[in-house]
Design an enzyme around this catalytic site. Sequence first.
Site, PDB file in Angstrom:
ATOM      1  N   SER A 126      10.641  33.466 -26.477  1.00 15.51           N
ATOM      2  CA  SER A 126      11.516  32.561 -26.957  1.00 15.51           C
ATOM      3  C   SER A 126      11.399  32.731 -28.734  1.00 15.51           C
ATOM      4  O   SER A 126      10.370  33.458 -28.974  1.00 15.51           O
ATOM      5  CB  SER A 126      11.531  31.185 -26.873  1.00 15.51           C
ATOM      6  OG  SER A 126      10.189  30.761 -27.179  1.00 15.51           O
ATOM      7  N   LYS A 127      12.267  32.180 -29.230  1.00  8.25           N
ATOM      8  CA  LYS A 127      12.099  32.152 -30.871  1.00  8.25           C
ATOM      9  C   LYS A 127      10.647  31.514 -31.333  1.00  8.25           C
ATOM     10  O   LYS A 127      10.214  32.013 -32.104  1.00  8.25           O
ATOM     11  CB  LYS A 127      13.209  31.363 -31.724  1.00  8.25           C
ATOM     12  CG  LYS A 127      14.641  32.133 -31.206  1.00  8.25           C
ATOM     13  CD  LYS A 127      15.493  31.822 -32.603  1.00  8.25           C
ATOM     14  CE  LYS A 127      16.775  32.752 -32.534  1.00  8.25           C
ATOM     15  NZ  LYS A 127      17.526  32.396 -31.526  1.00  8.25           N
ATOM     16  N   ARG A 128      10.362  30.644 -30.553  1.00  7.62           N
ATOM     17  CA  ARG A 128       9.105  29.896 -31.006  1.00  7.62           C
ATOM     18  C   ARG A 128       7.848  30.672 -30.788  1.00  7.62           C
ATOM     19  O   ARG A 128       7.146  30.673 -31.795  1.00  7.62           O
ATOM     20  CB  ARG A 128       8.914  28.586 -30.118  1.00  7.62           C
ATOM     21  CG  ARG A 128       9.092  27.308 -30.713  1.00  7.62           C
ATOM     22  CD  ARG A 128       8.773  25.868 -30.050  1.00  7.62           C
ATOM     23  NE  ARG A 128       7.421  25.857 -29.705  1.00  7.62           N
ATOM     24  CZ  ARG A 128       6.955  24.976 -28.579  1.00  7.62           C
ATOM     25  NH1 ARG A 128       7.879  24.683 -27.735  1.00  7.62           N
ATOM     26  NH2 ARG A 128       5.663  24.903 -28.218  1.00  7.62           N
TER      27      ARG A 128
END
Length: 492
Positions: A255-257
């Site tokens: 994910s982006k995180r």
Amino acid sequence: MKPARTRIAPSPTGRFHLGGARTALFDYLLARKTGGQFILRFEDTDRKRFVPGSEEEIIRSLDWLGITPDESPVHGGKYGPYRQTERREIYQRYAGILVEKGSAYPCFCTPERLDQMRREQEARKVERVRYDGLCRRLDPEEAARRVAAGERHVIRFKMPYEGTTTAHDHLRGDIVTENKYLDDYVLLKSDGLPTYHLSAMADDHDMEITHVIRTAEWLPTFPLHVQIIRAFGWEEPVWIHPSIFLKPSGKGKMSKRDDAAAIKDGYSIFVDDLQGLGYIPEGVLNWMALMGWGVAEDDVMTLDEMIARFSIDNLTPSPAGINFQKLDHFNGTHIRLLATEDLARRLKPYLTGAGLAVDNDTLLKVTPLIRERLVTLDDCIPFAGFFFKDGVEPSPEELVAKGLDAQQSADIAHKAYDILASLPTLSHQVAEPPMREFVERSGLSANQVFGILRVAVTGQKVSPPLFESMEVIGREKVLERLQRAVELLKKM
RNA sequence: GCCCCCAUCGUCUAGUGGACCAGGACGCAGCCCUUUCAAGGCUACGACCGGGGUUCGAAUCCCCGUGGGGGCACCA
């Protein structure tokens, strides 16, 4: 095998990441392997999520990787246009055909009604929330009248309420789904643009795509897609659904995180960031290929070798956790495989970018010295930056050899200076033997003596091999730096 | 909640019923080489998710669990 036409069909709604790139790679390999074509098509029918610049980023990333499409909005081709918003009429015509055939129908339900319908079904805890078929039961002639009158509507696919759909995936075999778990999916939105379900099937058909490689997130709607194709009476492509990438732990989707965390460590899941981080396409490609493609042995491959060895039969269906350490390994391996001139050329922008004045002659001499020390290209800055500076500033503390004090170290540096100063040149063949003799006579270790010289001459404790480095730096500068080191040590 | 997919070392994977006391790669540990750091060489550690079948024989086939992942939009 017949020439395969493959395609990557990203939507320009965000950045281009590793997952998309791997799919593109497999598409490219299959096309090249069979003498076919690899196509890029933009699925830009979701105008709300469109992100300016993302089309450019996708093309730039593919170019950088070296897997440029044969046909695309920018490269052209006989099957264009390659941007779905430019094919609007085609989808409307196809939707009309399906309505005529009785496989689809106009639906006039408002978003508000659909919302309410879903909430009611959820409250009743139905097995599967799906469209209740209100407009499906409409008299076709009345529906046609309302459409002709300009009433806002969508076109839905008429999914059978009973029976099963069997779809065949090349990696997973037959996938059988009960139709009651499917839905009357929207094919054409009220803005007149198609959803993926219609546009992708129509375009793949029109563009004569033979193999559809897409990630496993499409598996739930796979039966729908197969049904649409059958409703048209078209020939099905070979379907290949590799799994998505998982985060490095192997648990959970990337994910982006996670990417934010990765960037801090010098990694990124976005292809466009990789060059700046010092990665080379060869390394990235090799690394990506091995996630989802099972190679028994000899896993270091160039693009050409991958083409030679590729087969869709060796693709794997299980999810893969991405492993950046392995990226580093392949990057370093492929850097070492590069010819000196090639490597030097690629290194230069990183050096100049760091504000160093690079001359090609020196760079060409330095490159072989640092080649096997590089994991990423930007590693050349700490390893070789001092070659391109006028002077170095060694820390006095680091000049002191282990087990010696400052005066003893100064003495060694001074004696080394005398020996080197007596030599006509400082080529490593000329300079090394007398220095070895000196080490012998001094009763000290090579580590101690050469350590002092290394810090004096390069300004750092870790450097390429000392004598080769001195040769590149040149007699004059080496002696200058040694003298300076003696002074620094004496002042301690 | 419902549906779908997946399941071999920590990670990526080889393995398509006997050639497997399971092979390779990354990482990790040790050793060798060595002027630092690397690179290279060698060695070690390390897995067939569990339970039932089928079979003379199962990592390989079937079923059930369990675990993981994905999907349930007028997004792709």
